[in-house]
Every structure is written in structure tokens, then in C-alpha cells.
Design a protein around this motif. Structure first.
Motif, PDB file in Angstrom:
ATOM      1  N   THR A  15      12.729  63.397   9.168  1.00 27.01           N
ATOM      2  CA  THR A  15      12.943  64.224  10.356  1.00 27.01           C
ATOM      3  C   THR A  15      14.378  64.728  10.423  1.00 27.01           C
ATOM      4  O   THR A  15      14.627  65.915  10.688  1.00 27.01           O
ATOM      5  CB  THR A  15      12.622  63.412  11.623  1.00 27.01           C
ATOM      6  OG1 THR A  15      11.264  62.955  11.558  1.00 27.01           O
ATOM      7  CG2 THR A  15      12.817  64.256  12.869  1.00 27.01           C
ATOM      8  N   ALA A  16      15.325  63.820  10.167  1.00 29.62           N
ATOM      9  CA  ALA A  16      16.733  64.224  10.205  1.00 29.62           C
ATOM     10  C   ALA A  16      17.037  65.241   9.119  1.00 29.62           C
ATOM     11  O   ALA A  16      17.730  66.241   9.360  1.00 29.62           O
ATOM     12  CB  ALA A  16      17.631  62.999  10.045  1.00 29.62           C
ATOM     13  N   GLY A  17      16.517  65.005   7.910  1.00 29.47           N
ATOM     14  CA  GLY A  17      16.766  65.938   6.820  1.00 29.47           C
ATOM     15  C   GLY A  17      16.203  67.315   7.098  1.00 29.47           C
ATOM     16  O   GLY A  17      16.860  68.338   6.855  1.00 29.47           O
ATOM     17  N   GLY A  18      14.985  67.347   7.602  1.00 25.56           N
ATOM     18  CA  GLY A  18      14.367  68.631   7.918  1.00 25.56           C
ATOM     19  C   GLY A  18      15.100  69.365   9.019  1.00 25.56           C
ATOM     20  O   GLY A  18      15.289  70.585   8.957  1.00 25.56           O
ATOM     21  N   THR A  19      15.557  68.621  10.036  1.00 21.14           N
ATOM     22  CA  THR A  19      16.276  69.244  11.149  1.00 21.14           C
ATOM     23  C   THR A  19      17.600  69.826  10.693  1.00 21.14           C
ATOM     24  O   THR A  19      17.961  70.965  11.031  1.00 21.14           O
ATOM     25  CB  THR A  19      16.522  68.212  12.264  1.00 21.14           C
ATOM     26  OG1 THR A  19      15.265  67.695  12.714  1.00 21.14           O
ATOM     27  CG2 THR A  19      17.260  68.841  13.434  1.00 21.14           C
ATOM     28  N   LEU A  20      18.344  69.059   9.891  1.00 23.46           N
ATOM     29  CA  LEU A  20      19.639  69.546   9.417  1.00 23.46           C
ATOM     30  C   LEU A  20      19.479  70.732   8.471  1.00 23.46           C
ATOM     31  O   LEU A  20      20.268  71.681   8.508  1.00 23.46           O
ATOM     32  CB  LEU A  20      20.381  68.404   8.710  1.00 23.46           C
ATOM     33  CG  LEU A  20      20.828  67.253   9.611  1.00 23.46           C
ATOM     34  CD1 LEU A  20      21.453  66.128   8.799  1.00 23.46           C
ATOM     35  CD2 LEU A  20      21.823  67.749  10.659  1.00 23.46           C
ATOM     36  N   ALA A  21      18.457  70.678   7.626  1.00 16.95           N
ATOM     37  CA  ALA A  21      18.217  71.799   6.713  1.00 16.95           C
ATOM     38  C   ALA A  21      17.855  73.056   7.481  1.00 16.95           C
ATOM     39  O   ALA A  21      18.310  74.166   7.151  1.00 16.95           O
ATOM     40  CB  ALA A  21      17.107  71.435   5.731  1.00 16.95           C
ATOM     41  N   ALA A  22      17.039  72.897   8.541  1.00 15.88           N
ATOM     42  CA  ALA A  22      16.645  74.054   9.341  1.00 15.88           C
ATOM     43  C   ALA A  22      17.837  74.686  10.062  1.00 15.88           C
ATOM     44  O   ALA A  22      17.859  75.884  10.321  1.00 15.88           O
ATOM     45  CB  ALA A  22      15.589  73.646  10.362  1.00 15.88           C
ATOM     46  N   VAL A  40      27.579  68.086   3.161  1.00 13.44           N
ATOM     47  CA  VAL A  40      27.943  67.513   4.462  1.00 13.44           C
ATOM     48  C   VAL A  40      26.885  66.519   4.921  1.00 13.44           C
ATOM     49  O   VAL A  40      27.202  65.410   5.384  1.00 13.44           O
ATOM     50  CB  VAL A  40      28.109  68.642   5.504  1.00 13.44           C
ATOM     51  CG1 VAL A  40      28.378  68.047   6.889  1.00 13.44           C
ATOM     52  CG2 VAL A  40      29.229  69.577   5.098  1.00 13.44           C
ATOM     53  N   HIS A  41      25.627  66.904   4.777  1.00 13.19           N
ATOM     54  CA  HIS A  41      24.515  66.035   5.166  1.00 13.19           C
ATOM     55  C   HIS A  41      24.583  64.705   4.425  1.00 13.19           C
ATOM     56  O   HIS A  41      24.518  63.621   5.031  1.00 13.19           O
ATOM     57  CB  HIS A  41      23.203  66.768   4.871  1.00 13.19           C
ATOM     58  CG  HIS A  41      21.975  65.940   5.102  1.00 13.19           C
ATOM     59  ND1 HIS A  41      20.737  66.317   4.661  1.00 13.19           N
ATOM     60  CD2 HIS A  41      21.792  64.742   5.716  1.00 13.19           C
ATOM     61  CE1 HIS A  41      19.851  65.395   4.997  1.00 13.19           C
ATOM     62  NE2 HIS A  41      20.470  64.433   5.631  1.00 13.19           N
ATOM     63  N   PHE A  42      24.711  64.759   3.095  1.00 15.46           N
ATOM     64  CA  PHE A  42      24.720  63.533   2.284  1.00 15.46           C
ATOM     65  C   PHE A  42      25.964  62.692   2.566  1.00 15.46           C
ATOM     66  O   PHE A  42      25.891  61.454   2.600  1.00 15.46           O
ATOM     67  CB  PHE A  42      24.645  63.882   0.807  1.00 15.46           C
ATOM     68  CG  PHE A  42      23.279  64.348   0.357  1.00 15.46           C
ATOM     69  CD1 PHE A  42      22.265  64.567   1.268  1.00 15.46           C
ATOM     70  CD2 PHE A  42      23.022  64.565  -0.981  1.00 15.46           C
ATOM     71  CE1 PHE A  42      21.018  64.993   0.878  1.00 15.46           C
ATOM     72  CE2 PHE A  42      21.764  64.988  -1.402  1.00 15.46           C
ATOM     73  CZ  PHE A  42      20.765  65.210  -0.471  1.00 15.46           C
ATOM     74  N   ALA A  43      27.120  63.344   2.732  1.00 15.60           N
ATOM     75  CA  ALA A  43      28.355  62.593   2.960  1.00 15.60           C
ATOM     76  C   ALA A  43      28.292  61.816   4.271  1.00 15.60           C
ATOM     77  O   ALA A  43      28.641  60.627   4.332  1.00 15.60           O
ATOM     78  CB  ALA A  43      29.552  63.554   2.960  1.00 15.60           C
ATOM     79  N   VAL A  44      27.830  62.485   5.324  1.00 13.59           N
ATOM     80  CA  VAL A  44      27.725  61.814   6.625  1.00 13.59           C
ATOM     81  C   VAL A  44      26.665  60.714   6.563  1.00 13.59           C
ATOM     82  O   VAL A  44      26.866  59.602   7.078  1.00 13.59           O
ATOM     83  CB  VAL A  44      27.377  62.832   7.726  1.00 13.59           C
ATOM     84  CG1 VAL A  44      27.092  62.116   9.052  1.00 13.59           C
ATOM     85  CG2 VAL A  44      28.511  63.825   7.903  1.00 13.59           C
ATOM     86  N   GLY A  45      25.530  61.010   5.914  1.00 13.52           N
ATOM     87  CA  GLY A  45      24.481  60.009   5.793  1.00 13.52           C
ATOM     88  C   GLY A  45      24.931  58.782   5.025  1.00 13.52           C
ATOM     89  O   GLY A  45      24.670  57.637   5.425  1.00 13.52           O
ATOM     90  N   CYS A  46      25.631  58.999   3.908  1.00 15.14           N
ATOM     91  CA  CYS A  46      26.125  57.870   3.101  1.00 15.14           C
ATOM     92  C   CYS A  46      27.121  57.028   3.889  1.00 15.14           C
ATOM     93  O   CYS A  46      27.104  55.797   3.818  1.00 15.14           O
ATOM     94  CB  CYS A  46      26.759  58.380   1.816  1.00 15.14           C
ATOM     95  SG  CYS A  46      25.579  59.007   0.607  1.00 15.14           S
TER      96      CYS A  46
END
Length: 283
Positions: A54-61, A68-74
Motif C-alpha cells: 500500500t505504501a509503495g503504491g501510494t508513493l509511486a502514484a 527517496v522511497h527506498f532510503a526513507v524505508g531502509c
């Protein structure tokens, strides 16, 4: 591309080792609790998968760059991992003597067979349910994802309720009943003529098969004739290996027969789980 492949190989290898370690720790915690809690751990895994998707889809949309997505997630996951590490009971690790490598015992192979068949069902539904809705039931664009979403949510719900069922009815009975439900649901999906009907059938499949992996890992952790870590690693290897081979097998069968008939492979795997449930003597 070579750098990406190398990173994914390293990620997969470390996640595989982490999976074994987590289940070994969960087995030790469950043993100290004196009741079934393994299913709740696996429910959190399912919840994490849904939250991540859900988070990945929302950020991609919203156009957030992958870096940025991967860095914050990691960074967030690293904080959670370090915070969780301090709460683990590692007193027994200092006394642990590494066990020599050995071939899995009969009991471990029996448990691994259950995980292998369950992985075929899980992987088959994950990879082919959307295709089934789109190509055979002519689901509208976007609606073909409802089958897997329903499957995932039902699996999480089944695992949340699973510990209470195991404590009341026993592990083998719960596994046999769940696999039987999954088999009946898959049969229903094979004859479904609507998107809603097929999605409900796949959801029931997820609820039915949800307990296979938690119970298999719990049983592996109780095997007395083999080291706990080695037993869980063997069961995980058999399960995830079958999860890789199952979906392509469905695809080849779909080319030869038809996708509707190819789902019979998943039905056969669910029946095999029900038949093998009695061999999990440590439940």
C-alpha cells in the motif's frame, strides 16, 4: 543492471537467513509461552506485506522517486530492527554449540512437504488469480487485483484467528480443516462465472491455507532429532523452492490445457496438505 541484480541477490540471501532466524526465535518464544502464538507472528508478516504494498503504491502514484522511497524505508526499518533487537532473549545463544550439518530427518522432510504444497497454493494464487479474473472472467481494468487482495487479507485474518483454533482443536486438525476449505474454495474458483464469486473463492483459499506455514515452522522447531535452526532452514528451503516452481508449472499447464483446468494443480496441492497434516507429529 548488474548492480541491481547483485543487490537483489544479496537482499534475497539475507532475507532468507533472517526468515530462518525469526522463525527459530518465534519457536523459542512459543515454547516458553506454552501455547500457540506462531500464527500471530505470521499474521504480522502478512500485515507488513499489505502495508508495504500500500505504501509503495501510494508513493509511486504521487511521483516519489524510488531512491527517496527506498532510503526513507531502509532508515525506518533499520530503526525498528535495532529497537527490536534489544528485546530479544539471547541468553541461550551464548550456550549454543553449533550443530554439524546433516541431511534432514524424515520428520523434517514430512514437514517440508507440507510447506512445499502450501507454497504452491500461495504462489499460484498470487501469480495467477489476477490473470484468471482478467482473461477468463473479463474483469475491468484494476478489478483483476481484487482476487489477490482478498486472498492476502483473508490469509492475515486466518492467521490472527489461528492460534485460538490451534489451542482449541489442535494443530493437525486445524491444518487439515483449513486445507480442506482451501481445496473446496479452489474448486469453486474453477467453476466461478463472476469476478465477485471468484474473488470470494480465492479469499476462502487464503483463509484455509493461512495456517500451513505457521504450523509447519512450529512443528519444525519441535523436532527432537535435529537442530532447530537446521530443521527450520530445511523446511523453509523446501517451501520457498516449491513457491518458485509452482507458478511456472501452472503456466505450462495453462498453455497445454487451459487456465481454468490448470488451477487443478493448486487444488491437488491443497488436498496434499490435508492428506499430509497427520504426519506433523510434533503439533
Amino acid at each position: 543492471f548488474p548492480a541491481l541484480v547483485s543487490a537483489l541477490v544479496a537482499c534475497g540471501a539475507t532475507l532468507g537467513a533472517l526468515d530462518v532466524a525469526m522463525n527459530a526465535e518465534a519457536t523459542a518464544v512459543e515454547r516458553r509461552f506454552g501455547r500457540s502464538i506462531m500464527s500471530s507472528f505470521h499474521a504480522m508478516w502478512s500485515l507488513g506485506g499489505i502495508a508495504g504494498a500500500t505504501a509503495g503504491g501510494t508513493l509511486a502514484a504521487r511521483g516519489v522517486p524510488p531512491l527517496v522511497h527506498f532510503a526513507v524505508g531502509c532508515a525506518a526499518l533499520a530503526v525498528l530492527a535495532l529497537a527490536g533487537r534489544v528485546s530479544l532473549d539471547r541468553a541461550g545463544d551464548r550456550e549454543r554449540v553449533p550443530a554439524p550439518l546433516r541431511w534432514p530427518s524424515r520428520a523434517v522432510l514430512a514437514i517440508g512437504s507440507v510447506t512445499a504444497c502450501a507454497a504452491v497454493v500461495e504462489g499460484g494464487v498470487a501469480d495467477w488469480s489476477g490473470v484468471y479474473l482478467r482473461d477468463l472472467l473479463h474483469a475491468r481494468p484494476g478489478a483483476d487485483a481484487t482476487a489477490f487482495a482478498a486472498f492476502s487479507v483473508a490469509m492475515m485474518v486466518g492467521r490472527l484467528a489461528g492460534d485460538a483454533l490451534v489451542d482449541r482443536f489442535g494443530g493437525r486438525a486445524t491444518l487439515r480443516a483449513g486445507a480442506t476449505l482451501a481445496g473446496c474454495a479452489l474448486a469453486g474458483a474453477m467453476v466461478a462465472r463472476s469476478t465477485i464469486g471468484a474473488s470470494i473463492a480465492f479469499a476462502l483459499t487464503g483463509a484455509g491455507i493461512s495456517m500451513a506455514f505457521p504450523l509447519a515452522f512450529s512443528a519444525a522447531g519441535r523436532v527432537r532429532d535435529q537442530d532447530t535452526g537446521q530443521a527450520i532452514a530445511a523446511v523453509a528451503t523446501m517451501g520457498y523452492g516449491a513457491g518458485l516452481l509452482g507458478p511456472p508449472a501452472v503456466g505450462f499447464a495453462a498453455v497445454t490445457l487451459a487456465l481454468r483446468a490448470a488451477l487443478g494443480l493448486l487444488l491437488a496441492a491443497a488436498v496434499a496438505v490435508a492428506a499430509l497434516a497427520g504426519r506433523l507429529r510434533t503439533l
